[in-house]
Design an enzyme around this catalytic site. Structure first.
Site, PDB file in Angstrom:
ATOM      1  CG  ASP A  46      -1.697   1.182   1.341  1.00 55.77           C
ATOM      2  OD1 ASP A  46      -2.660   1.004   0.589  1.00 55.77           O
ATOM      3  OD2 ASP A  46      -1.552   1.959   2.332  1.00 55.77           O
ATOM      4  CD  GLU A 130      -4.161   1.624  -3.847  1.00 55.75           C
ATOM      5  OE1 GLU A 130      -5.399   1.720  -3.653  1.00 55.75           O
ATOM      6  OE2 GLU A 130      -3.303   2.127  -3.131  1.00 55.75           O
ATOM      7  CB  CYS A 186     -14.806 -11.489   6.538  1.00 54.97           C
ATOM      8  SG  CYS A 186     -15.128  -9.758   7.244  1.00 54.97           S
ATOM      9  CB  CYS A 202     -13.608  -6.418  10.765  1.00 54.69           C
ATOM     10  SG  CYS A 202     -14.744  -7.411  10.052  1.00 54.69           S
ATOM     11  CB  CYS A 207     -14.894 -11.061  10.440  1.00 53.93           C
ATOM     12  SG  CYS A 207     -13.261 -10.880  10.173  1.00 53.93           S
ATOM     13  CG  ASP A 217      -1.577   2.936   5.892  1.00 55.41           C
ATOM     14  OD1 ASP A 217      -2.575   3.402   5.027  1.00 55.41           O
ATOM     15  OD2 ASP A 217      -0.832   3.768   6.090  1.00 55.41           O
TER      16      ASP A 217
HETATM   17 ZN   LIG Z   1     -13.723  -8.917   8.917  1.00 55.10          ZN
END
Ligand SMILES: [Zn+2]
Length: 255
Positions: A46, A130, A186, A202, A207, A217
């Site tokens: 990243d 990227e 996930c 998250c 998860c 990052d």
């Molecule tokens: Zn997750």
């Protein structure tokens, strides 16, 4: 030449050049092929403004602190240049100083980029990264940003050539891929994640990373790695999906 050569080998030629008031001699030396370093499998990278690069392994490469001071010096030198009367000796002096500062910044930046890309190309067979944000590039007029964008372009081209030279592969991931808004584990998406948010949480209770503070990052680098492997065809399913990072990019441009 009084200085000792850094490389052992047969000297085949020398070239003398001048850049921003400095004289250089480039000496071409023939050396045997490098012994290949043992390769690890794959890595995702990243690239950002805060940290130059964050790897999916969790390692980070900071932007050099010198850049900030050098940029403010450059800004002052530029102002001085525009105050001087055109055609005057002082203007010529100021112009030379600006050229020297530009050159210094480019050299230090290139040094960092060369070291980073050589290390990556030596260690990894597959590198996911990227792609450049061309739209953002065109909009950008800020000095600091223009240097960082130039660094990004250079990073990509150096990395690609070095990795290919060593028989590896660079897999570019489109900029609209929502790497920083997606949980790498996930695939849950944090749709209204703010740019200022440095930690990814998250919120999918199933998860393994549920409510676990992940570095933004680092999570993005892992998503980029998964997406690169999916694009190459090494894994069937990844965290890719609909959604977009576009509004994040726009927020960066506006700032
Ligand atoms: Zn997750």
């Amino acid at each position: 030449m009084a200085e000792k050569l850094r490389f052992q080998g047969k000297v085949t030629s020398a070239r003398i050049t001048k850049t921003a008031q400095w004289w250089f001699v480039s000496i071409q030396v023939e050396i045997p092929d490098e012994v290949p370093v043992r390769k690890l499998a794959a890595v995702g990278i990243d690239v950002g403004l805060n940290r130059l690069a964050t790897l999916s392994t969790g390692e980070g490469v900071e932007n050099q602190a010198f850049l900030k001071t050098a940029l403010s010096k450059l800004r002052r030198a530029n102002k001085r240049l525009h105050r001087r009367k055109s055609g005057s000796k002082n203007r010529e002096k100021a112009r030379r100083q600006v050229a020297r500062l530009h050159y210094r910044i480019t050299c230090s930046r290139d040094d960092l980029l060369h070291k980073l890309t050589t290390q990556l190309a030596n260690c990894y067979q597959i590198i996911g990264i990227e792609d450049l944000n061309l739209k953002g590039l065109l909009k950008n007029r800020k000095l600091a940003r223009s240097f960082s964008d130039a660094a990004l372009g250079k990073l990509l081209s150096l990395l690609t050539s070095k990795v290919e030279q060593r028989g590896g592969q660079v897999q570019k991931v489109e900029r609209f891929f929502p790497s920083s808004k997606t949980c790498h584990c996930c695939g849950w998406k944090w749709k209204d994640m703010e740019l200022s948010e440095r930690v990814f949480l998250c919120r999918n209770p199933d998860c393994a990373y549920y409510q676990f503070a992940q570095d933004r990052d680092h999570n993005a680098a892992l998503c980029i790695l998964h997406e690169a492997l999916r694009l190459i065809g090494l894994i069937d399913q990844a965290v890719a999906g609909t959604g977009s990072d576009e509004d994040v990019n726009l927020a960066v441009d506006a700032g």
